[in-house]
Write a protein that holds these residues in place. Structure first.
Motif, PDB file in Angstrom:
ATOM      1  N   ARG A   1      97.132  38.119   7.777  1.00 30.05           N
ATOM      2  CA  ARG A   1      97.023  36.661   7.949  1.00 30.05           C
ATOM      3  C   ARG A   1      97.396  35.939   6.666  1.00 30.05           C
ATOM      4  O   ARG A   1      98.087  34.923   6.683  1.00 30.05           O
ATOM      5  CB  ARG A   1      95.582  36.277   8.297  1.00 30.05           C
ATOM      6  CG  ARG A   1      95.269  36.465   9.737  1.00 30.05           C
ATOM      7  CD  ARG A   1      93.953  35.812  10.042  1.00 30.05           C
ATOM      8  NE  ARG A   1      93.232  36.646  10.987  1.00 30.05           N
ATOM      9  CZ  ARG A   1      92.062  36.331  11.515  1.00 30.05           C
ATOM     10  NH1 ARG A   1      91.460  35.222  11.156  1.00 30.05           N
ATOM     11  NH2 ARG A   1      91.490  37.131  12.369  1.00 30.05           N
ATOM     12  N   LYS A   2      96.895  36.483   5.557  1.00 34.75           N
ATOM     13  CA  LYS A   2      97.204  35.878   4.257  1.00 34.75           C
ATOM     14  C   LYS A   2      98.709  35.861   4.046  1.00 34.75           C
ATOM     15  O   LYS A   2      99.278  34.876   3.561  1.00 34.75           O
ATOM     16  CB  LYS A   2      96.541  36.694   3.143  1.00 34.75           C
ATOM     17  CG  LYS A   2      95.054  36.497   3.069  1.00 34.75           C
ATOM     18  CD  LYS A   2      94.775  35.235   2.314  1.00 34.75           C
ATOM     19  CE  LYS A   2      93.363  35.210   1.777  1.00 34.75           C
ATOM     20  NZ  LYS A   2      93.019  33.954   1.144  1.00 34.75           N
ATOM     21  N   LEU A   3      99.353  36.969   4.400  1.00 31.71           N
ATOM     22  CA  LEU A   3     100.803  37.053   4.211  1.00 31.71           C
ATOM     23  C   LEU A   3     101.534  36.040   5.086  1.00 31.71           C
ATOM     24  O   LEU A   3     102.481  35.390   4.642  1.00 31.71           O
ATOM     25  CB  LEU A   3     101.288  38.473   4.520  1.00 31.71           C
ATOM     26  CG  LEU A   3     101.019  39.487   3.408  1.00 31.71           C
ATOM     27  CD1 LEU A   3     101.261  40.903   3.896  1.00 31.71           C
ATOM     28  CD2 LEU A   3     101.887  39.190   2.191  1.00 31.71           C
ATOM     29  N   VAL A   4     101.077  35.904   6.323  1.00 35.33           N
ATOM     30  CA  VAL A   4     101.721  34.940   7.216  1.00 35.33           C
ATOM     31  C   VAL A   4     101.547  33.524   6.668  1.00 35.33           C
ATOM     32  O   VAL A   4     102.474  32.712   6.669  1.00 35.33           O
ATOM     33  CB  VAL A   4     101.151  35.049   8.653  1.00 35.33           C
ATOM     34  CG1 VAL A   4     101.749  33.979   9.559  1.00 35.33           C
ATOM     35  CG2 VAL A   4     101.415  36.428   9.222  1.00 35.33           C
ATOM     36  N   ASP A   5     100.354  33.250   6.182  1.00 37.36           N
ATOM     37  CA  ASP A   5     100.057  31.945   5.589  1.00 37.36           C
ATOM     38  C   ASP A   5     101.026  31.647   4.445  1.00 37.36           C
ATOM     39  O   ASP A   5     101.608  30.560   4.357  1.00 37.36           O
ATOM     40  CB  ASP A   5      98.603  31.979   5.073  1.00 37.36           C
ATOM     41  CG  ASP A   5      98.090  30.607   4.648  1.00 37.36           C
ATOM     42  OD1 ASP A   5      98.379  29.628   5.349  1.00 37.36           O
ATOM     43  OD2 ASP A   5      97.395  30.535   3.620  1.00 37.36           O
ATOM     44  N   ILE A   6     101.218  32.633   3.580  1.00 40.04           N
ATOM     45  CA  ILE A   6     102.112  32.447   2.437  1.00 40.04           C
ATOM     46  C   ILE A   6     103.569  32.359   2.896  1.00 40.04           C
ATOM     47  O   ILE A   6     104.344  31.528   2.416  1.00 40.04           O
ATOM     48  CB  ILE A   6     101.910  33.578   1.413  1.00 40.04           C
ATOM     49  CG1 ILE A   6     100.487  33.511   0.845  1.00 40.04           C
ATOM     50  CG2 ILE A   6     102.949  33.498   0.290  1.00 40.04           C
ATOM     51  CD1 ILE A   6     100.050  34.732   0.070  1.00 40.04           C
ATOM     52  N   ALA A   7     103.912  33.190   3.885  1.00 36.13           N
ATOM     53  CA  ALA A   7     105.277  33.139   4.422  1.00 36.13           C
ATOM     54  C   ALA A   7     105.581  31.751   4.966  1.00 36.13           C
ATOM     55  O   ALA A   7     106.656  31.194   4.745  1.00 36.13           O
ATOM     56  CB  ALA A   7     105.455  34.184   5.523  1.00 36.13           C
TER      57      ALA A   7
END
Ligand SMILES: Nc1ncnc2c1ncn2[C@@H]1O[C@H](COP(=O)(O)OP(=O)(O)OP(=O)(O)O)[C@@H](O)[C@H]1O
Ligand SMILES: [Mg+2]
Lengths: 315, 258
Positions: free
Chosen positions: B152-158
């Motif tokens: 989720r964190k990665l998607v948020d940053i993406a």
């Protein structure tokens, strides 16, 4: 313009409805016309529910659509049905553009109550307007369609029915696209996480505003068609119980599919008609239990019956 | 070096709590800045003020030399400053792919279309590339609610990077992520960031992560910046060791998650 499967199905169902109109008894035609016209108003409620807002005042635009058609015919010599309906939508759009500036600042219960307040203000104004028949309202002038005047009674009813089916089809196809297009999907995103939408560089308010105005236009079309079908408008159209009915039907159908409000409105009309006929004093109770049953057993509305079957087929 | 973000005497008070006190910060283009500080030190408040979410009580914020005081988060995002959140901010009932597609559409235009489909082939293809770049392609069709924290964190940053920002502010990108996933996550993020040539400021409690990626550290304590400089120097600073890192500048526990 390429049509997808849903759109073709909608077209076929609409065609079947039009054909059915030729063989069906008058009372049924009338019931279906009113149900489909109301379903258009409900589409406006559903559009807003998708964005997380519950309009308890959609009767405002229903009433504006109806009264514009009525007044256009009575006072301004606009007898062409299409012109009158378009004018109703136009007036609704203008008013929604004004009210939307204020309403889109609010969410949740505040939005619901404020939308209700505006429809009650219109109700109050209409009740006070003697020229518009006060609480009795007034009759809609005989109308024409591209210069052709349908004969009064059955002929006119049949024409409105066909017009309503066609309008329903056009709206359904447009909404089907709208819910998959930028504004439609991102309105759902606003419901889910407004902060994120803002941090993607978008204005949630602009999105809700566009959605609100579009919903008003659709609802006004439903009001205009109702006026043509019943030949009468009165302030009740803006009364809160009318708006409540639209929310009721919206919940009944669910947000699952663009066809859901149409099905729900038809089911609602039948339940109400038969409930009034067989248990005249407790029909509201029957409607209450119907909604209760839907909320408990089909929280996503009647449409989940259809989609459940579909997934069953695939499995 | 050109300064991309500057704050002058930035103050924020919540009643009696001083969450930011005379913050004077200058971030240069291309820097990777780590922000450290114990819970409640004012790190998130700083990011919230700079991205327009919170109104400072006093002070001035300049982005690329122009004042962005009073600008809305979306105006600041459009101007080229993106952020991620301490708790990933996604659309929970949508799939990961749809989350990215919404971000792609937003990056293309501030006025989305009323009738043309959001899920165009071009956007789907681009979103799939991004899923791969961030190593979350397995979650393509999962609802966000079914996706683990790290992803989720990665998607948020993406999503923050999709708009091609000049500057990216990450609020605890590794919080809620297990110890052994942290480096992988940060490597992925920093790779993406380097490709885009983005200036980065990130808040982090784990000093190992800080030392590994940053060229400069800002240490916050009680709304003030008590140290600013190269990581080695800041982490060795006595005041920082007393007030922030608790005498354990390089331990694995860091300061714990909030
Ligand atoms: N909206 C608010 N209203 C009142 N007080 C707030 C608000 N936001 C933050 N604060 C206070 O401001 C101070 C700084 O909070 P902030 O969230 O910036 O800390 P932080 O450094 O991000 O901490 P953490 O590591 O826990 O995330 C804290 O004392 C906090 O309680
Ligand atoms: Mg914080």
């Amino acid at each position: 313009m390429r049509l997808d499967k849903t759109e073709i199905s909608l077209g076929l169902v609409a065609l079947a409805c039009v054909l059915f109109g030729f063989v069906s008894p008058g009372w049924l035609i009338f019931l279906l016309t009113i149900a489909l016209a109301k379903a258009l108003v409900v589409q406006g409620v559903v559009m807003q529910m998708r964005s997380g807002l519950v309009s308890f005042g959609q009767g405002l635009f229903y009433c504006i659509g109806g009264y514009t058609v009525g007044m256009g015919g009575q006072f301004f010599g606009i007898h062409d049905a299409i012109a009158a309906l378009s004018l109703g939508m136009f007036v609704a759009i203008v008013i929604a553009m004004l009210l939307g500036l204020l309403l889109t600042r609010y969410r949740e219960i505040f939005f619901a109550m404020l939308s209700l307040a505006f429809s009650m203000i219109l109700f109050g104004i209409l009740v006070k307007s003697q020229e518009l028949g006060s609480t009795d309202g007034f009759n809609v002038h005989d109308w024409t369609l591209f210069g052709w005047a349908p004969e009064a009674g059955a002929g006119s009813q049949h024409t409105v029915f066909t017009m309503t089916v066609v309008a329903g089809l056009i709206v359904a196809v447009l909404l089907h696209r709208y819910t998959k297009a930028g504004v439609g999907v991102i309105c759902e995103a606003v419901r889910e996480n407004e902060v994120r939408v803002e941090y993607l560089g978008l204005s949630p308010r602009w999105l809700l505003y566009g959605n609100y105005v579009a919903a008003a236009a659709v609802s006004a079309l439903g009001g205009g068609l109702t006026a043509l079908a019943t030949g009468h408008v009165d302030p009740e159209m803006a009364y809160w119980t009318t708006s409540g009915e639209f929310v009721f039907i919206a919940l009944l159908g669910g947000l699952g599919h663009v066809a859901a409000p149409f099905i729900a409105a038809i089911v609602f009309s039948f339940v109400r008609t038969y409930a009034i006929e067989f248990v005249p004093h407790t029909w509201q109770m029957i409607l209450g239990f119907t909604l209760l049953a839907v909320i408990i057993f089909l929280p996503k509305g009647l449409w989940s019956l259809v989609s459940r079957e579909k997934t069953g087929e695939r499995a | 070096m050109t300064c991309i973000l500057e704050t002058r005497s930035l103050n924020k008070e919540f009643g009696a709590v001083i969450a930011a006190k005379d913050l004077n910060v200058q971030i240069n283009k291309g820097e990777v800045v780590g922000v450290i500080g114990s819970n409640g030190a004012g790190k998130t408040t700083f990011i919230n003020m700079v991205t327009g979410y919170l109104k400072p009580t006093r002070g001035e914020i300049l982005f690329n030399g122009k004042s962005i005081m009073g600008h809305s988060p979306r105006a600041i995002t459009r101007a080229g400053m993106a952020r991620s959140f301490q708790v990933a901010q996604l659309f929970p009932e949508m799939t990961v792919l749809d989350n990215l597609i919404v971000a792609l559409a937003a990056a293309e235009s501030a006025r989305p279309s009323f009738l043309s489909p959001l899920r165009s082939d071009a956007r789907i293809a681009r979103a799939e590339e991004i899923l791969k770049e961030f190593g979350v392609e397995n979650y393509r069709d999962s609802l966000v609610t079914a996706v683990p924290q790290g992803a989720r964190k990665l998607v948020d940053i993406a999503m923050a990077l999709i708009g091609n920002p000049q500057m990216l502010l990450l609020d605890e990108p590794t919080s809620g992520v297990s110890m052994d996933e942290k480096t992988g996550l940060m490597d992925t993020v920093m790779n993406a960031v380097r490709q885009h040539g983005v200036t980065v400021l990130f808040v982090e409690h784990d000093m190992d992560v800080v030392e590994r990626y940053v060229s400069r550290v800002l240490a916050f304590y009680s709304g003030e910046i008590i140290a600013d400089g190269e990581p080695a120097a800041v982490l060795a600073d006595q005041q920082v060791r007393d007030l922030v890192t608790g005498h354990r500048p390089t331990t694995k526990q860091g300061n714990g998650a909030s």
